[in-house]
Motif scaffolding. Structure first.
Motif, mmCIF file in Angstrom:
data_model
loop_
_atom_site.group_PDB
_atom_site.id
_atom_site.type_symbol
_atom_site.label_atom_id
_atom_site.label_comp_id
_atom_site.label_asym_id
_atom_site.label_seq_id
_atom_site.Cartn_x
_atom_site.Cartn_y
_atom_site.Cartn_z
ATOM 1 N N UNK A 67 2.194 1.940 -3.314
ATOM 2 C CA UNK A 67 1.240 2.424 -4.317
ATOM 3 C C UNK A 67 0.544 3.717 -3.900
ATOM 4 N N UNK A 68 0.815 4.194 -2.682
ATOM 5 C CA UNK A 68 0.391 5.554 -2.336
ATOM 6 C C UNK A 68 -0.921 5.673 -1.606
ATOM 7 N N UNK A 69 -1.314 4.645 -0.883
ATOM 8 C CA UNK A 69 -2.571 4.734 -0.152
ATOM 9 C C UNK A 69 -2.454 5.684 1.044
ATOM 10 N N UNK B 114 -4.220 4.316 -12.181
ATOM 11 C CA UNK B 114 -3.772 5.403 -13.042
ATOM 12 C C UNK B 114 -4.831 6.426 -13.366
ATOM 13 N N UNK C 162 0.829 -1.218 0.000
ATOM 14 C CA UNK C 162 0.000 0.000 0.000
ATOM 15 C C UNK C 162 0.856 1.258 0.000
ATOM 16 N N UNK D 243 -0.875 8.547 -6.270
ATOM 17 C CA UNK D 243 -1.091 7.153 -6.674
ATOM 18 C C UNK D 243 -1.177 6.976 -8.197
ATOM 19 N N UNK E 113 -9.158 5.205 -4.051
ATOM 20 C CA UNK E 113 -7.761 4.768 -4.125
ATOM 21 C C UNK E 113 -7.583 3.657 -5.165
ATOM 22 N N UNK F 91 -7.458 5.239 -8.488
ATOM 23 C CA UNK F 91 -6.223 6.006 -8.683
ATOM 24 C C UNK F 91 -5.027 5.068 -8.846
ATOM 25 N N UNK F 92 -5.052 3.967 -8.125
ATOM 26 C CA UNK F 92 -3.930 3.035 -8.220
ATOM 27 C C UNK F 92 -3.846 2.409 -9.611
#
Ligand SMILES: Nc1ncnc2c1ncn2[C@@H]1O[C@H](COP(=O)(O)OP(=O)(O)OP(=O)(O)O)[C@@H](O)[C@H]1O
Ligand SMILES: [Mg+2]
Lengths: 251, 429
Positions: A50-52, B385, A47, A74, B379, B382-383
């Protein structure tokens, strides 16, 4: 190449350290596996990469092919080539799977300065890739992951990965909840993507998956750190003896 | 039980000052009767039970608050690609030059202003009649005001399957326009008709539409309101359904200082269905109110209310929805959902769902929720892209889907979705 150095992470809301100095380098084209007891921080690592939201990096760095991942949003990380197959894929009622895939593919292409795929081209590609994973057209029409079985959700993650063609793929327990045949499909999907320019970080509890996706390197994570690194034989050792001996040895 | 209403001096003065339009024997009589109703109930005030959440002051004042004309920019007019018969009203006045000929197979169309002098018996049996029925148990003074003062509108009688939809296009030309339109629609047995409404009508806009649906007939209504920011609008849709009828109304609303949409539907014949849906987006100092009253007075009827509101930057949403199941209305299937998506902390959604049931073999459910965008879903997108704003817009659309699915016609639904996407791209993209 993914280089993680001395990564320390705590929860944003409370003073609880979860990652306590992770050092890990995945060379381009390699497959690394991470195993480790429940709660050791494997998902947290995925996480954070991936920027959570909800985590605070207190020290260390994570760099993908020279780009500082931790400085990116993200979606920018995704555009930089990072992909996480979620341990628990998210249901999104009201958003069609196709719309979702096309929006994601085109957003990434746009972010990289490439032309968007035409509707026709997109459809062709997605149909072929879905068929390979035995995802039928009906499933593609449904809202993202809504009403999907556990195994279908995991296959849908691999479909997304296949469509997005990331450079660095993190698979968080993609094997859990899969029956033997589905596991083979997923492994084939992953193996089909293996290439010189693409790396994998496969988080798993079981040797089963690694029978199909042979890793180059196996890491053991415990209490927020990588405590041991070895070859494929390390996974077999875990499978046979559990973590007790390994942890006793390193601590 | 009629609800006691509070009278104010301002309301009395305004009523005393009303001058009824002239012209047409039966219409004059109908207006007079409406004025009597209105005088008896008084204008709405903040203390009335169904006006607690919405302030009617600017809707009832003698003069409208001026509203700047709205520049739609490069946005295509609503229903542009739909084959339809277009009737244009500019500031509440029929614009023959801008409209199509009033001729359509299976449909009889007469301008209200022309009808008063003629003895159109079906219209005189409808004008103000459903409105009057709809005054009990909840008073709807703005509708009575409309019946008393409207000078224009259309009377439509449908005898078969209409060749194409009739599209009422409203245009706003004068900043202080105060428009009152009254439409009557009568569907003969087995008729099938679609009514479209779109466009900013006036600075202040009061519309009443009375729809009488005979056995086996189907009525579809799709309406867009917005994005004119400064409008103040009160609409009433009164419908009466016989047996085996279909009634479906959907409204897409964006912005507007004040929008109050009321629907009052009576299911009087067995095996009919009535669906009332709305998707609304408010951004800024906007107030949007859906007030619905559905009466089940027959067996095996189905009613569905689906209202979704997306709010941010101080926008307010109101939903007041009631299902009344009368004695003997067995096997009623009533469903009501009202939901709001609050995009920030500074907006408000007020809901008043009500069920009143006097039959023992019925299935009724209602639910009301308010919530923020699902962070986990955001999220996840966004994950993959998808940029944050695009992801938000996707989730907003997803939230509104259930309401939009109430539109049966695929091409019209597509038009609505495109419009919505355009609005979202403007706001969130
Ligand atoms: N948002 C959170 N709030 C509270 N605790 C958290 C949060 N995220 C992670 N943790 C805690 O951090 C630790 C590591 O969790 P994580 O999910 O990363 O483990 P894991 O190695 O993936 O475990 P598993 O093998 O069970 O999937 C656990 O003790 C977990 O409870
Ligand atoms: Mg985990």
């Amino acid at each position: 190449m993914l280089e993680i150095k001395n990564l320390h992470v705590k929860l944003e809301e409370e003073d609880k350290a979860i990652l306590k100095g992770v050092d890990l380098t995945v060379e381009t084209g390699k497959v690394h596996a991470i195993m480790g007891p429940n709660g050791s921080g494997k998902s947290t690592l995925s996480y954070v990469l991936s920027g959570r939201d909800g985590y605070e990096v207190t020290a260390g760095s994570a760099v993908l092919d020279g780009q500082d991942l931790l400085a990116l949003e993200p979606e920018e990380r995704a555009a930089a080539g990072l992909f996480l197959a979620f341990q628990y894929p998210v249901e999104i009622p009201g958003v069609g799977n196709m719309t979702f895939l096309r929006t994601a593919v085109n957003a990434q292409r746009k972010a990289r300065g490439e032309d968007e795929l035409s509707a026709g081209d997109f459809l062709k590609v997605v149909r072929a890739k879905a068929a390979a994973l035995k995802i039928d057209a009906e499933m593609l029409k449904r809202p993202v992951n809504v009403g999907f079985s556990g195994g279908e959700k995991k296959r849908n993650e691999i479909l997304q990965m296949a469509m997005l063609e990331p450079k660095m793929c993190i698979l968080d327990e993609t094997d859990s909840g899969l029956d033997v045949d589905a596991m083979k499909l997923v492994a084939e999907g992953v193996n089909a993507l293996r290439s010189e320019g693409r790396s994998f970080l496969v988080i798993t509890h079981y040797q089963r998956l690694l029978d199909h996706i042979t890793p180059d390197v196996v890491h053991i994570m415990a209490d927020g750190r990588i405590v041991k690194t070895g070859g494929p034989e390390l996974a077999l050792e875990v499978e046979q003896n559990g973590y007790t001996d390994i942890l006793a040895e390193v601590l | 039980m009629a609800v006691a209403r509070v009278r104010s001096a301002a309301s009395e003065a305004r009523l005393a000052g009303l001058v009824l339009p002239q012209g047409g024997a039966w219409l004059t009589a109908a207006r007079g009767a409406a004025l009597d109703r209105l005088t008896a109930m008084g204008l709405p005030g903040r203390r009335d039970e169904y006006w607690r959440y919405t302030d009617p002051t600017t809707l009832v004042a003698a003069d409208p608050v001026p509203a700047a004309l709205y520049d739609r920019g490069d946005e295509a007019p609503a229903f542009d690609a739909i084959d339809r018969l277009t009737l244009v009203f500019t500031d509440g006045v029929f614009d023959a030059a801008a409209s199509d000929d009033l001729s359509l197979t299976g449909v009889e169309i007469v301008r209200l202003a022309d009808a008063g002098a003629r003895d159109i018996h079906w219209a005189r049996e409808l004008y103000g009649v459903l409105e009057a029925r709809g005054q009990s148990p909840v008073a709807r003074p703005l509708a009575a005001l409309n019946s008393a003062t409207a000078t224009d509108g259309v009377l439509i009688r449908v005898t078969g399957k209409a060749a194409k939809p009739v599209s009422l296009v409203y245009r706003h030309a004068a900043t202080s326009s105060d428009a009152v339109l009254h439409h009557c629609i009568k569907l003969e047995p087995g008729a099938d008709f679609t009514l479209l409404e779109s466009g900013p009508g006036a600075a202040r806009f009061n519309t009443v539409t009375e729809v009488e649906i005979a056995d086996g007939a189907a009525f579809h209504h799709i309406r867009t309101q917005g994005r004119d920011h400064e409008r103040r609008v009160a609409t009433h849709l009164f419908a009466r359904l016989d047996a085996n009828c279909r009634f479906k109304t959907f409204t897409l609303t964006a912005n507007g200082v004040l929008t109050r949409n009321e629907a009052v539907v009576e299911l009087l014949g067995d095996d009919s269905i009535a669906h009332i849906a709305g998707a609304a987006m408010g951004d800024g100092g906007f107030h949007h109110d859906d007030t619905v009253f559905i009466t089940h007075d027959a067996e095996r009827c189905e009613s569905r209310q689906v209202f979704k509101k997306v709010l941010r930057h101080g926008a307010q949403g109101v939903f007041q929805g009631k299902i009344l199941v009368k004695q003997g209305a067995q096997k009623t299937d009533g469903y009501q959902i009202s939901q709001s998506l609050l995009l920030d902390d500074d907006c408000q959604f007020l809901a008043k769902p009500e069920l009143e049931i006097y039959a023992d073999d019925v299935k009724c459910s209602h639910g009301s929720t308010s919530g923020a965008i699902d962070d986990t879903a955001l999220f996840y997108l966004r994950s993959r892209g998808v940029p944050e704003k695009t992801a938000q817009a996707l989730l907003v659309q997803a939230f509104l889907v259930e309401a939009i699915e109430e539109i049966e016609d695929a091409a019209i639904a597509e038009d609505i979705r495109d419009r919505l996407q355009g609005w979202l791209a403007r706001r969130m993209g």
